[in-house]
Design a protein around this motif. Structure first.
Motif, PDB file in Angstrom:
ATOM      1  N   VAL A   2     -46.079  32.465 -43.373  1.00 25.02           N
ATOM      2  CA  VAL A   2     -46.235  31.317 -44.257  1.00 25.02           C
ATOM      3  C   VAL A   2     -46.413  30.067 -43.409  1.00 25.02           C
ATOM      4  O   VAL A   2     -45.585  29.769 -42.542  1.00 25.02           O
ATOM      5  N   LEU A   4     -46.761  25.978 -43.572  1.00 23.88           N
ATOM      6  CA  LEU A   4     -46.427  24.862 -44.439  1.00 23.88           C
ATOM      7  C   LEU A   4     -47.127  23.612 -43.919  1.00 23.88           C
ATOM      8  O   LEU A   4     -46.874  23.185 -42.787  1.00 23.88           O
ATOM      9  N   CYS A  20     -44.680  26.663 -39.076  1.00 24.72           N
ATOM     10  CA  CYS A  20     -44.426  28.054 -39.437  1.00 24.72           C
ATOM     11  C   CYS A  20     -42.975  28.346 -39.111  1.00 24.72           C
ATOM     12  O   CYS A  20     -42.557  28.187 -37.953  1.00 24.72           O
ATOM     13  N   GLU A  21     -42.203  28.707 -40.128  1.00 17.80           N
ATOM     14  CA  GLU A  21     -40.777  29.002 -39.972  1.00 17.80           C
ATOM     15  C   GLU A  21     -40.039  27.876 -39.257  1.00 17.80           C
ATOM     16  O   GLU A  21     -39.228  28.104 -38.351  1.00 17.80           O
ATOM     17  N   GLU A  47     -51.019  26.599 -53.110  1.00 16.54           N
ATOM     18  CA  GLU A  47     -50.862  27.755 -52.229  1.00 16.54           C
ATOM     19  C   GLU A  47     -52.180  28.489 -52.101  1.00 16.54           C
ATOM     20  O   GLU A  47     -52.853  28.753 -53.105  1.00 16.54           O
ATOM     21  N   PHE A  49     -54.393  31.579 -49.580  1.00 21.32           N
ATOM     22  CA  PHE A  49     -54.397  32.568 -48.510  1.00 21.32           C
ATOM     23  C   PHE A  49     -55.481  32.220 -47.505  1.00 21.32           C
ATOM     24  O   PHE A  49     -56.465  31.550 -47.833  1.00 21.32           O
ATOM     25  N   SER A 124     -50.268  39.145 -44.541  1.00 23.68           N
ATOM     26  CA  SER A 124     -51.026  38.113 -45.234  1.00 23.68           C
ATOM     27  C   SER A 124     -50.564  36.771 -44.677  1.00 23.68           C
ATOM     28  O   SER A 124     -49.441  36.622 -44.198  1.00 23.68           O
ATOM     29  N   VAL A 125     -51.465  35.787 -44.716  1.00 27.61           N
ATOM     30  CA  VAL A 125     -51.142  34.446 -44.234  1.00 27.61           C
ATOM     31  C   VAL A 125     -51.310  33.493 -45.403  1.00 27.61           C
ATOM     32  O   VAL A 125     -52.404  33.324 -45.935  1.00 27.61           O
ATOM     33  N   LEU A 126     -50.187  32.891 -45.808  1.00 32.49           N
ATOM     34  CA  LEU A 126     -50.164  31.981 -46.945  1.00 32.49           C
ATOM     35  C   LEU A 126     -50.029  30.556 -46.426  1.00 32.49           C
ATOM     36  O   LEU A 126     -49.153  30.265 -45.603  1.00 32.49           O
ATOM     37  N   ILE A 128     -49.181  26.805 -47.641  1.00 32.89           N
ATOM     38  CA  ILE A 128     -48.608  25.982 -48.709  1.00 32.89           C
ATOM     39  C   ILE A 128     -48.883  24.526 -48.337  1.00 32.89           C
ATOM     40  O   ILE A 128     -48.454  24.061 -47.273  1.00 32.89           O
TER      41      ILE A 128
END
Length: 135
Positions: A2, A4, A20-21, A47, A49, A124-126, A128
């Motif tokens: 994910v 951001l 990321c994280e 959001e 992908f 998968s790469v999301l 946001i």
């Protein structure tokens, strides 16, 4: 994975921070918000992908999928949003003004390396996209 993207909007361009994280990957520059108009606006918050994409112009880069009323929204290198972007997102190493950044190619390679590794692992790469203020 994910990603951001937290944005700050200015009349001359949109600046962001891509994480990321909780770890900073890069800063970003985009066009100003102009109601999602093609080629003159950044994309709406939401959001999305991301997938790998290849073109003659940008070689291997990143494609943001599912943006309403838009196509070919990409992550690619650029240091001046108004001169070099048509709605895409450019990672930069350092912000130098609204919609302006430095060392974009270096930041892009770092982002691409992390995202491609995740995609190669079949993750998968999301993405946001949000703003720094609450609506």
């Amino acid at each position: 994975m994910v990603l951001l993207l937290t944005r700050t909007y200015f009349p001359e361009g949109t600046n962001g921070k891509l994480e990321c994280e909780g770890q900073l990957i890069s800063y970003t520059i985009e066009l100003p918000w102009k109601n999602n108009e093609r080629r003159v606006s950044c994309i709406p918050e939401g959001e999305y992908f991301i997938e790998k994409r290849y073109s003659q112009k940008f070689k291997w880069h990143l494609h943001v999928l599912g943006v309403d009323n838009r196509s070919l929204i990409l992550f690619h290198p650029a240091n001046n949003a108004l001169k070099e972007l048509n709605g895409c997102i450019a990672p930069v190493t350092k912000l130098s003004g609204p919609g302006l950044g430095l060392l974009s190619r270096k930041a892009f390679e770092k982002l691409k390396d992390q995202v491609y590794k995740a995609l190669d692992r079949k993750e998968s790469v999301l993405l946001i996209v949000q703003s720094t203020y609450q609506k």
